[in-house]
Design a protein around this motif. Structure first.
Motif, short mmCIF file in Angstrom:
data_model
loop_
_atom_site.label_atom_id
_atom_site.label_comp_id
_atom_site.label_asym_id
_atom_site.label_seq_id
_atom_site.Cartn_x
_atom_site.Cartn_y
_atom_site.Cartn_z
N ALA A 22 0.84 -1.20 0.00
CA ALA A 22 0.00 0.00 0.00
C ALA A 22 0.87 1.25 0.00
O ALA A 22 0.60 2.20 -0.72
CB ALA A 22 -0.92 0.00 1.21
N ASP A 23 1.93 1.23 0.80
CA ASP A 23 2.77 2.42 0.88
C ASP A 23 3.59 2.63 -0.38
O ASP A 23 4.02 3.74 -0.66
CB ASP A 23 3.69 2.34 2.10
CG ASP A 23 2.90 2.55 3.38
OD1 ASP A 23 1.69 2.76 3.26
OD2 ASP A 23 3.49 2.51 4.47
N ALA A 24 3.82 1.55 -1.11
CA ALA A 24 4.51 1.70 -2.39
C ALA A 24 3.51 2.09 -3.47
O ALA A 24 3.90 2.32 -4.60
CB ALA A 24 5.22 0.41 -2.77
N GLY A 25 2.23 2.11 -3.13
CA GLY A 25 1.20 2.47 -4.11
C GLY A 25 0.76 1.30 -4.96
O GLY A 25 0.16 1.49 -6.01
N PHE A 26 1.07 0.08 -4.51
CA PHE A 26 0.67 -1.10 -5.29
C PHE A 26 -0.58 -1.68 -4.66
O PHE A 26 -0.52 -2.44 -3.68
CB PHE A 26 1.80 -2.12 -5.32
CG PHE A 26 1.50 -3.32 -6.18
CD1 PHE A 26 1.14 -3.16 -7.51
CD2 PHE A 26 1.58 -4.60 -5.67
CE1 PHE A 26 0.85 -4.26 -8.30
CE2 PHE A 26 1.29 -5.70 -6.46
CZ PHE A 26 0.93 -5.52 -7.78
N MET A 27 -1.70 -1.32 -5.22
CA MET A 27 -2.96 -1.59 -4.55
C MET A 27 -3.39 -3.05 -4.52
O MET A 27 -3.88 -3.51 -3.49
CB MET A 27 -4.02 -0.75 -5.22
CG MET A 27 -5.20 -0.47 -4.40
SD MET A 27 -6.41 0.16 -5.49
CE MET A 27 -5.95 -0.61 -7.02
N ASP A 40 0.10 9.51 -5.59
CA ASP A 40 -0.91 8.52 -5.26
C ASP A 40 -2.14 9.23 -4.71
O ASP A 40 -2.10 9.77 -3.62
CB ASP A 40 -0.34 7.53 -4.22
CG ASP A 40 -1.30 6.40 -3.92
OD1 ASP A 40 -2.43 6.45 -4.43
OD2 ASP A 40 -0.91 5.48 -3.19
N PRO A 62 7.51 6.31 5.11
CA PRO A 62 6.43 5.36 5.40
C PRO A 62 6.83 3.92 5.08
O PRO A 62 6.51 3.00 5.84
CB PRO A 62 5.29 5.83 4.50
CG PRO A 62 5.54 7.29 4.34
CD PRO A 62 7.03 7.43 4.28
N SER A 80 8.16 -2.43 -10.47
CA SER A 80 7.94 -1.10 -9.89
C SER A 80 7.90 -1.19 -8.37
O SER A 80 8.27 -0.24 -7.67
CB SER A 80 6.65 -0.49 -10.43
OG SER A 80 5.54 -1.33 -10.17
N VAL A 81 7.45 -2.34 -7.84
CA VAL A 81 7.45 -2.52 -6.37
C VAL A 81 8.88 -2.72 -5.89
O VAL A 81 9.31 -2.10 -4.91
CB VAL A 81 6.56 -3.72 -5.97
CG1 VAL A 81 6.67 -3.98 -4.49
CG2 VAL A 81 5.12 -3.48 -6.36
N ASP A 83 10.35 8.21 1.51
CA ASP A 83 10.47 6.77 1.74
C ASP A 83 10.26 6.42 3.21
O ASP A 83 10.34 5.24 3.57
CB ASP A 83 11.85 6.27 1.28
CG ASP A 83 11.92 6.16 -0.24
OD1 ASP A 83 10.86 5.98 -0.85
OD2 ASP A 83 13.02 6.27 -0.78
N ALA A 121 11.56 -1.73 -7.19
CA ALA A 121 12.31 -0.48 -7.28
C ALA A 121 12.10 0.39 -6.06
O ALA A 121 12.96 1.17 -5.67
CB ALA A 121 11.91 0.28 -8.54
N ARG A 122 10.92 0.25 -5.44
CA ARG A 122 10.67 1.03 -4.23
C ARG A 122 11.32 0.40 -3.00
O ARG A 122 11.69 1.09 -2.05
CB ARG A 122 9.17 1.16 -3.96
CG ARG A 122 8.42 1.99 -4.95
CD ARG A 122 8.90 3.43 -4.98
NE ARG A 122 8.90 4.08 -3.68
CZ ARG A 122 7.82 4.65 -3.14
NH1 ARG A 122 6.70 4.66 -3.79
NH2 ARG A 122 7.89 5.22 -1.96
N ALA A 133 3.38 0.08 -8.99
CA ALA A 133 3.55 0.88 -7.78
C ALA A 133 3.99 2.27 -8.18
O ALA A 133 4.29 2.54 -9.33
CB ALA A 133 4.58 0.23 -6.88
#
Lengths: 503, 307
Positions: free
Chosen positions: A259-264, B199, A488, A334-335, A486, A337-338, B278
């Motif tokens: 969630a914090d990486a924006g991967f829902m 986001d 969170p 993309s995950v 970063d 990479a975070r 992400a």
């Protein structure tokens, strides 16, 4: 005095050293092959305070205990932290609880803002009456470009209160100071006295997400002081519950990281799976967090054959689901990479700070109570240790992923072959003037409870150490020279307890 | 009188339709997460709800903070007037109006940033600094897109560049068009604070860009900003659709149908992109925007070569 996990010992058998010897012993041992597991004060009938240090020798599964007495006439000693960083928060805690000054401590600040237990003037004038964090002496940087930012204690989202003070230059964090204490309830002192029924409930409230871990540690301390062990079946059920608690939290953490990486999708699926594991606890104990399961003498809820088979069936399905979802998260570039190269801690630093649990294993530090200081069910089943290599967010996520798989394998192996027999024994009264300790590898890491009884066999001092107590500094350190956005992710990768720290 | 009516019609279309497509994107994301999701009309409810609430102002703010929602909404709405919606022509169009369009967006951004700074909050300052930094790159990409489109169409009026006269679809300029559309889609994600740049669903104030700048706005002010946000996304989506299907279907009903289908497609595509990846680390966002610039630049080169 060499002890093992779950041991008890007469108070008079623990070596009392002079202040100088004590300091030297702790520093020397912990700079070599030991680590500082605990350091705390206990009031003496004479009016002084006896300091106990517990040093863990993980290779030998031995815990060495030493002590010294600080008299009330001269409430000071030379700081251990100067030479041994691991002692830093323990010494601040001692200074706050007993108004004993660790001389030349490099970072002597209050921990939880309460008046000391001896009833003498506090070493920080009037800390218990002041607002926090208003007067907290934050480390500050000077300069035009420094951007100081405070987050909390009230946060967006459903998390506990804590204040984070960032000193940053642009997006880069130069220093993070974490100031806690808002959740202080005085649990340790409430444990004193003889009411074990009440204490059992309190132990479950130390950290709400670790109710099982702390209640097992508490039960084992009382059992040890009573000189009696829980039946094998009860120990197996405790281990099962502990692993389900680990599953629920680790899976939840992987979801929160997504969630914090924006991967829902990762977050949504993991959130649902976390609920599945909590529902298993609900089925066993009637509480989604496993409250009311472990009590001194055994467990209160049995797992019958039918339920064991049902759990196995469900866990087989959950295992497949977890494999799919973790694959989804860990193959998404993309995950990754975070996660990669964010908030890295070196092995050397992890050792120096005395990190425990998944956070330490992510730095390749082999620390797992289930292996190093096995007790109960862990003496018969070995879980392979899960290590990460890089010490960053990715590594902490990976350790969780591995541990979920290993916990699932453990459960599927243990559930069909639970030991026979009872689940509860009535305990005799706790013996007088004794000390007992218990270590449990909770999902966050090493939980340590130490109980000391008075001459009537009631608790005179009860010391609780949640793994968060060791690890909060690790989070602050991990943020150095990182992007502030970063934070969170770093925070979730540790996911530490505020209540467990504040007690 | 004749000049005023199409303007109001245009604004009415933006106001009426834009929240719907906002809801479509949210719904797609919900489906990917295995949830039912909010109703498609939820953004309308949100806007109505906010319009019924009072504003709360911090004592440290000045007129800049109060003016910003109005200016932002006005600027975005004026920007929408330069963009045709399928069969409906743009009410505002003259040679060189691309500069007007770009600077209207810049005006909106300037007031957002100024209002965020006005609150004196360290958090909003951080968001404002990010917005200012990223806009350096996104404006570059926006102008490159306009240049490429101008080169393709031989026009420097936005409504003509992407309007009926555009000889693009099916023509020899298709390769250039593909590059420009890809570039503009990245720009759409960045300008409208979608993943992978920002986001819209996060609650983490340290990672936000747009959301953190509106933290102090409330009530009607927030409603204005929400309308502006949905309108901006609508107009950007409309530009993408216009580039691919520049209209001229002949039949009016078919044209409107194609146009709406195109808008649905873009809204769904945004939802799919947001669900499949992400967010980027903030220090990588500038590279994404440079990629957008690069794509548009190569689109421009290709368009030259085709002539």
């Amino acid at each position: 005095m060499g002890l093992f996990n779950g041991a008890n010992v007469r108070l008079s058998d623990i070596h009392v050293m002079s202040k100088g010897e004590f300091r030297l012993e702790v520093v020397r041992r912990c700079q070599n092959d030991a680590r500082l597991m605990n350091l705390f004060g206990c009031p003496e009938p004479s009016g002084g305070v006896r300091l106990f240090a517990f040093m863990g020798f993980d290779e030998d599964a031995v815990i060495r205990a030493v002590s010294t007495v600080i008299s009330s006439d001269d409430p000071a000693y030379e700081s251990i932290t100067k030479d041994l960083f691991q002692a830093h928060l323990f010494e601040r805690e001692i200074a706050e609880q007993w108004a004993i000054v660790p001389e030349a401590h490099p970072w002597l600040k209050p921990v939880r803002y309460h008046a000391n237990y001896r009833g003498v003037p506090d070493i920080w004038e009037g800390i218990s009456g002041r607002d926090i964090p208003g007067s907290y002496p934050f480390y500050a940087m000077a300069g035009e470009e420094v951007h100081e930012m405070g987050v909390g204690p009230v946060h967006a989202g459903i998390i506990e209160p804590g204040h984070f003070r960032f000193q940053s230059s642009g997006e880069e964090v130069m220093h993070l100071e974490i100031q806690l204490g808002y959740q202080h309830r005085g649990i340790e002192r409430m444990m004193n006295g003889g009411d074990l029924v009440r204490s059992a409930y309190l132990s479950e409230a130390v950290a709400g997400d670790t109710a099982i871990g702390h209640s097992i540690a508490f039960s084992e301390v009382v059992e040890s002081l009573a000189g009696c062990a829980a039946p094998p079946r009860a120990q197996a059920i405790r281990a099962i519950a502990l692993e389900i608690e680990r599953l629920a939290n680790h899976v939840g953490d992987l979801g929160a990281l997504s969630a914090d990486a924006g991967f829902m999708p990762g977050s949504a699926y993991s959130g649902r799976m976390r609920g599945d594991y909590l529902n298993l606890l609900l089925a066993i104990t009637g509480s989604r967090f496993g409250k009311g399961l472990s009590r001194p003498g055994g467990v209160l809820f049995d797992i019958d054959n039918e339920m064991a088979l049902d759990l196995c069936r469900k866990l087989t399905v959950y295992k497949k689901e977890f494999e799919d979802v973790s694959e989804l998260i860990f193959t998404r570039t993309s995950v990754l990479a975070r996660f990669e190269d964010v908030g890295a801690i070196s092995l050397k630093s992890a050792k120096k700070f005395g990190l425990v649990g998944p956070a330490s294993r992510a730095c390749q530090l082999e620390r797992d109570i289930r292996i190093d200081h096995a007790s109960g069910m862990w003496q018969f089943y070995h879980i392979p240790i899960s290590l990460g290599a890089t010490g960053d967010v990715y590594s902490r996520a990976l350790v969780r992923r591995q541990e979920v798989m290993r916990s699932l394998e453990f459960l599927l192996k243990v559930l069909p072959s639970l030991p026979h027999g009872g689940i509860f024994v009535r305990l005799p009264a706790m013996r007088a003037d004794m000390l007992a300790l218990s270590l449990v590898e909770g999902w966050r890491g090493e939980i340590m409870h130490v109980g000391i009884t008075d001459d009537k066999g009631a608790f005179a001092r009860y010391k609780i150490k949640d793994p968060s107590f060791n690890n909060w500094f690790g989070l602050a350190w991990a943020m150095r020279n990182q992007e502030i956005s970063d934070f969170p992710l770093c925070n979730k990768s540790f996911n530490l307890s505020y209540a467990g720290h504040d007690l | 009188m004749n000049g005023i009516l199409p303007v109001f019609a245009h604004l009415a279309i933006v106001m009426a339709l834009s929240p719907f497509f906002f809801g479509v994107t949210a719904r797609v994301k919900a489906v990917f997460a295995g949830r039912v999701g909010p109703p498609l009309v939820q953004p309308y409810f949100d806007i109505v709800k906010l319009f019924r609430k009072k504003c709360v102002y911090s004592r440290t703010t000045t007129w800049v903070f109060r003016a910003s929602p109005v200016v932002v909404l006005a600027a975005v709405m004026a920007f929408s007037l330069t963009v045709p919606f399928g069969e409906i022509r743009a009410p505002l169009g003259f040679p060189g109006d691309i500069l007007l369009a770009a600077y209207l967006l810049a005006l909106a951004r300037f007031f957002m940033i100024a209002a965020a700074m006005d609150t004196g909050s360290s958090m909003e300052g951080l968001g404002a600094s990010r917005e200012a930094f990223f806009s350096c790159f996104s404006e570059l990409a926006l102008f490159m897109n306009f240049i490429a489109l101008a080169s393709c169409s031989g026009n420097i009026s936005l409504s003509r560049m992407i309007g009926e006269e555009m000889p693009l679809s099916g023509g020899t300029l298709t390769p250039a068009l593909i590059l420009v559309v890809s570039s503009f889609f990245i720009l759409l994600l960045a300008e409208n604070c979608r993943i992978p740049v920002d986001d819209p669903d996060t609650h983490l104030e340290l990672t936000m860009i747009h959301e953190v700048m509106v933290l102090d706005h409330s009530g009607i002010d927030l409603a204005y900003l929400l309308v502006a946000q949905t309108a901006k996304l609508f107009v950007f989506s409309a530009i993408v659709v216009q580039m691919i299907v520049p209209g001229a279907a002949g039949d009016r009903a078919v044209g409107i149908g194609i146009y709406l289908a195109g808008m649905m497609f873009v809204s769904i595509l945004i939802g799919v992109v947001e669900s499949c990846m992400a967010r980027l680390r903030l220090d990588r966002v500038k590279y994404l925007l440079l990629i957008s610039f690069g794509l548009a630049f190569f689109g421009f080169i290709v368009s030259l070569w085709r002539k």
